[in-house]
Design a protein around this motif. Structure first.
Motif, short mmCIF file in Angstrom:
data_model
loop_
_atom_site.label_atom_id
_atom_site.label_comp_id
_atom_site.label_asym_id
_atom_site.label_seq_id
_atom_site.Cartn_x
_atom_site.Cartn_y
_atom_site.Cartn_z
N LEU A 6 0.81 -1.22 0.00
CA LEU A 6 0.00 0.00 0.00
C LEU A 6 0.85 1.27 0.00
O LEU A 6 0.44 2.28 -0.55
CB LEU A 6 -0.95 0.01 1.20
CG LEU A 6 -2.04 -1.06 1.20
CD1 LEU A 6 -2.90 -0.91 2.45
CD2 LEU A 6 -2.89 -0.97 -0.05
N LEU A 9 1.52 2.55 -3.54
CA LEU A 9 0.41 2.97 -4.40
C LEU A 9 0.11 4.45 -4.19
O LEU A 9 0.26 4.98 -3.09
CB LEU A 9 -0.84 2.16 -4.07
CG LEU A 9 -0.74 0.64 -4.26
CD1 LEU A 9 -2.04 -0.02 -3.84
CD2 LEU A 9 -0.38 0.30 -5.69
N GLN A 13 -4.75 5.02 -7.13
CA GLN A 13 -4.83 3.56 -7.07
C GLN A 13 -5.56 3.11 -5.80
O GLN A 13 -6.29 2.13 -5.83
CB GLN A 13 -3.42 2.97 -7.12
CG GLN A 13 -2.78 3.11 -8.49
CD GLN A 13 -1.32 2.71 -8.48
OE1 GLN A 13 -0.55 3.21 -7.68
NE2 GLN A 13 -0.97 1.80 -9.36
N LEU A 14 -5.37 3.82 -4.71
CA LEU A 14 -6.04 3.45 -3.46
C LEU A 14 -7.54 3.70 -3.51
O LEU A 14 -8.31 3.01 -2.85
CB LEU A 14 -5.43 4.22 -2.29
CG LEU A 14 -4.01 3.81 -1.90
CD1 LEU A 14 -3.49 4.76 -0.84
CD2 LEU A 14 -3.96 2.38 -1.42
N ALA A 20 -4.68 -0.91 -9.55
CA ALA A 20 -3.71 -1.11 -8.47
C ALA A 20 -2.47 -1.84 -8.96
O ALA A 20 -1.42 -1.75 -8.33
CB ALA A 20 -4.35 -1.89 -7.33
N ARG A 21 -2.54 -2.53 -10.08
CA ARG A 21 -1.40 -3.28 -10.60
C ARG A 21 -0.57 -2.49 -11.60
O ARG A 21 0.64 -2.45 -11.51
CB ARG A 21 -1.86 -4.58 -11.24
CG ARG A 21 -2.43 -5.55 -10.22
CD ARG A 21 -2.91 -6.81 -10.86
NE ARG A 21 -1.80 -7.54 -11.45
CZ ARG A 21 -1.93 -8.49 -12.34
NH1 ARG A 21 -3.12 -8.82 -12.76
NH2 ARG A 21 -0.88 -9.11 -12.81
N TYR A 45 -9.24 -0.30 2.32
CA TYR A 45 -9.28 0.04 0.90
C TYR A 45 -9.68 -1.18 0.09
O TYR A 45 -9.20 -2.29 0.35
CB TYR A 45 -7.90 0.49 0.39
CG TYR A 45 -7.41 1.75 1.03
CD1 TYR A 45 -7.84 2.99 0.57
CD2 TYR A 45 -6.51 1.71 2.08
CE1 TYR A 45 -7.38 4.16 1.15
CE2 TYR A 45 -6.06 2.88 2.67
CZ TYR A 45 -6.50 4.09 2.20
OH TYR A 45 -6.05 5.25 2.79
N LEU A 47 -9.09 -2.51 -3.45
CA LEU A 47 -8.26 -2.26 -4.62
C LEU A 47 -8.95 -2.83 -5.87
O LEU A 47 -9.65 -3.83 -5.80
CB LEU A 47 -6.88 -2.89 -4.44
CG LEU A 47 -6.11 -2.40 -3.22
CD1 LEU A 47 -4.78 -3.12 -3.12
CD2 LEU A 47 -5.90 -0.90 -3.26
N ARG A 49 -8.53 -3.56 -10.30
CA ARG A 49 -7.57 -3.79 -11.38
C ARG A 49 -8.28 -3.82 -12.72
O ARG A 49 -9.51 -3.89 -12.79
CB ARG A 49 -6.83 -5.11 -11.16
CG ARG A 49 -7.72 -6.32 -11.23
CD ARG A 49 -6.88 -7.58 -11.05
NE ARG A 49 -7.70 -8.76 -10.97
CZ ARG A 49 -8.10 -9.45 -12.03
NH1 ARG A 49 -7.76 -9.09 -13.23
NH2 ARG A 49 -8.84 -10.53 -11.88
#
Length: 57
Positions: A6, A9, A13-14, A20-21, A45, A47, A49
């Protein structure tokens, strides 16, 4: 499953604006990236993708 660190990021992204990737902007077809995770302060959070074709940068 181990999620991303975390601390590495950014805020987008959070909060689910970008993947997130790989950091790409997410669209309506984004997928959850595992269960919700908590940071050191206890904030939770979820996440997100990209689709299956997501390539981690």
């Amino acid at each position: 499953m181990t999620g991303p660190d975390l601390a590495r990021l950014d805020g987008r992204q959070l909060t689910g604006i970008t993947c997130a990737r790989c950091g790409r902007r997410l669209g309506a077809r984004a997928r959850r990236h595992g269960p919700p995770v908590r940071d050191d302060r206890g904030r939770e959070y979820q996440l997100w993708r990209c689709l299956e074709a997501c390539v981690s940068r």
